[in-house]
Enzyme design. Sequence first.
Site, PDB file in Angstrom:
ATOM      1  CD  GLU A  17      10.430  -7.964   5.288  1.00  0.00           C
ATOM      2  OE1 GLU A  17      10.561  -9.091   5.827  1.00  0.00           O
ATOM      3  OE2 GLU A  17      10.255  -6.921   5.932  1.00  0.00           O
ATOM      4  NE  ARG A  28       1.908  12.889  -2.046  1.00  0.00           N
ATOM      5  CZ  ARG A  28       0.593  12.856  -2.240  1.00  0.00           C
ATOM      6  NH1 ARG A  28      -0.202  12.552  -1.248  1.00  0.00           N
ATOM      7  NH2 ARG A  28       0.061  13.142  -3.409  1.00  0.00           N
ATOM      8  N   PRO A  68       0.788  -1.230   0.000  1.00  0.00           N
ATOM      9  CG  PRO A  68      -0.139  -1.126   2.119  1.00  0.00           C
ATOM     10  CD  PRO A  68       0.530  -2.069   1.169  1.00  0.00           C
ATOM     11  CG  ASN A  69      -0.157   4.447   1.290  1.00  0.00           C
ATOM     12  OD1 ASN A  69      -1.110   5.007   0.745  1.00  0.00           O
ATOM     13  ND2 ASN A  69      -0.220   3.984   2.520  1.00  0.00           N
ATOM     14  NE  ARG A 100      11.112   5.431   8.163  1.00  0.00           N
ATOM     15  CZ  ARG A 100      10.060   5.372   7.345  1.00  0.00           C
ATOM     16  NH1 ARG A 100       9.975   4.388   6.446  1.00  0.00           N
ATOM     17  NH2 ARG A 100       9.100   6.281   7.409  1.00  0.00           N
ATOM     18  CE1 TYR A 116       9.241   4.777   2.940  1.00  0.00           C
ATOM     19  CE2 TYR A 116       7.780   6.659   2.677  1.00  0.00           C
ATOM     20  CZ  TYR A 116       8.207   5.565   3.402  1.00  0.00           C
ATOM     21  OH  TYR A 116       7.607   5.258   4.593  1.00  0.00           O
ATOM     22  CB  ALA A 170       1.776   0.067   6.292  1.00  0.00           C
ATOM     23  CG  HIS A 196      11.284  -2.873   3.949  1.00  0.00           C
ATOM     24  ND1 HIS A 196       9.920  -2.684   3.945  1.00  0.00           N
ATOM     25  CD2 HIS A 196      11.507  -4.062   4.549  1.00  0.00           C
ATOM     26  CE1 HIS A 196       9.347  -3.725   4.520  1.00  0.00           C
ATOM     27  NE2 HIS A 196      10.280  -4.576   4.897  1.00  0.00           N
ATOM     28  CG  ASN A 212       8.243  -2.428   0.057  1.00  0.00           C
ATOM     29  OD1 ASN A 212       7.794  -2.562   1.182  1.00  0.00           O
ATOM     30  ND2 ASN A 212       8.819  -1.307  -0.355  1.00  0.00           N
TER      31      ASN A 212
HETATM   32  O1  CA2 Z   1      10.691   1.481   3.371  1.00  0.00           O
HETATM   33  C1  CA2 Z   1       9.797   0.819   2.854  1.00  0.00           C
HETATM   34  O2  CA2 Z   1       9.888   0.334   1.730  1.00  0.00           O
HETATM   35  C2  CA2 Z   1       8.464   0.645   3.592  1.00  0.00           C
HETATM   36  O3  CA2 Z   1       7.989  -0.661   3.286  1.00  0.00           O
HETATM   37  C3  CA2 Z   1       7.526   1.695   3.054  1.00  0.00           C
HETATM   38  C4  CA2 Z   1       6.188   1.752   3.770  1.00  0.00           C
HETATM   39  C5  CA2 Z   1       6.377   1.799   5.284  1.00  0.00           C
HETATM   40  O4  CA2 Z   1       5.118   1.697   5.921  1.00  0.00           O
HETATM   41  C6  CA2 Z   1       7.281   0.690   5.779  1.00  0.00           C
HETATM   42  O5  CA2 Z   1       7.456   0.840   7.178  1.00  0.00           O
HETATM   43  C7  CA2 Z   1       8.633   0.747   5.099  1.00  0.00           C
HETATM   44  C8  CA2 Z   1       5.391   2.976   3.350  1.00  0.00           C
HETATM   45  C9  CA2 Z   1       5.146   3.093   1.876  1.00  0.00           C
HETATM   46  C10 CA2 Z   1       4.558   4.430   1.608  1.00  0.00           C
HETATM   47  O6  CA2 Z   1       5.091   4.909   0.413  1.00  0.00           O
HETATM   48  C11 CA2 Z   1       4.984   6.242   0.128  1.00  0.00           C
HETATM   49  C12 CA2 Z   1       5.696   6.669  -0.960  1.00  0.00           C
HETATM   50  C13 CA2 Z   1       5.646   7.998  -1.286  1.00  0.00           C
HETATM   51  C14 CA2 Z   1       4.881   8.885  -0.553  1.00  0.00           C
HETATM   52  C15 CA2 Z   1       4.169   8.431   0.527  1.00  0.00           C
HETATM   53  C16 CA2 Z   1       4.215   7.096   0.872  1.00  0.00           C
END
Ligand code: CA2
Length: 156
Positions: free
Chosen positions: A98, A18, A10-11, A107, A23, A77, A100, A74
């Site tokens: 896995e 952003r 997700p996301n 973090r 990221y 969340a 990230h 990946n």
């Molecule tokens: O670091 C990673 O790849 C995560 O899997 C990314 C997740 C986070 O919840 C994990 O703890 C670590 C969040 C992905 C959200 O991606 C976004 C990308 C751009 C803007 C906002 C969110």
Amino acid sequence: MFRILVLHGPNLNLLGTREKSIYGMQTLHEVDMAIGQLARREGVHVEARQSNHEGELVTWIQETHGQFHALVINPAAYTHTSIAIRDAIVAVGLPTVEVHLSNIHRREPFRKRSLIAPVALGQISGFAATSYLLGLQAIIDYLRRKQADAKHDITT
Ligand code: CA2
């Protein structure tokens, strides 16, 4: 030819728009292009998909049975919450890496715990889009090693 499924949780569709300092600058499309490039170079088939829905990710993992040799995921969340994704990986017995983008171990404390890591071959975390490429390379090397070992067993 090895068939590898890459799943983005997700996301991750927001990548490159952003939170770039966490990221990275690349969009999801650019990440998928880089994955495709590595796949062509290595002579493997890779399919990449993204979903914001836990159930959809679970269904895709279940459907890998007989279709894919390995998974790079990946879980975003869901890494920290999803027993369902973990159970699906165990159920299909798929070799999984896995990945990230950010280093989840440096973090917030709630990101340190991964429910997926204990059922994965390994975890790569903290190298932005390169984490996917390292993960893909690792799973390709694993599949090749396993295939070579199986051939060796037959001939000895
Ligand atoms: O670091 C990673 O790849 C995560 O899997 C990314 C997740 C986070 O919840 C994990 O703890 C670590 C969040 C992905 C959200 O991606 C976004 C990308 C751009 C803007 C906002 C969110």
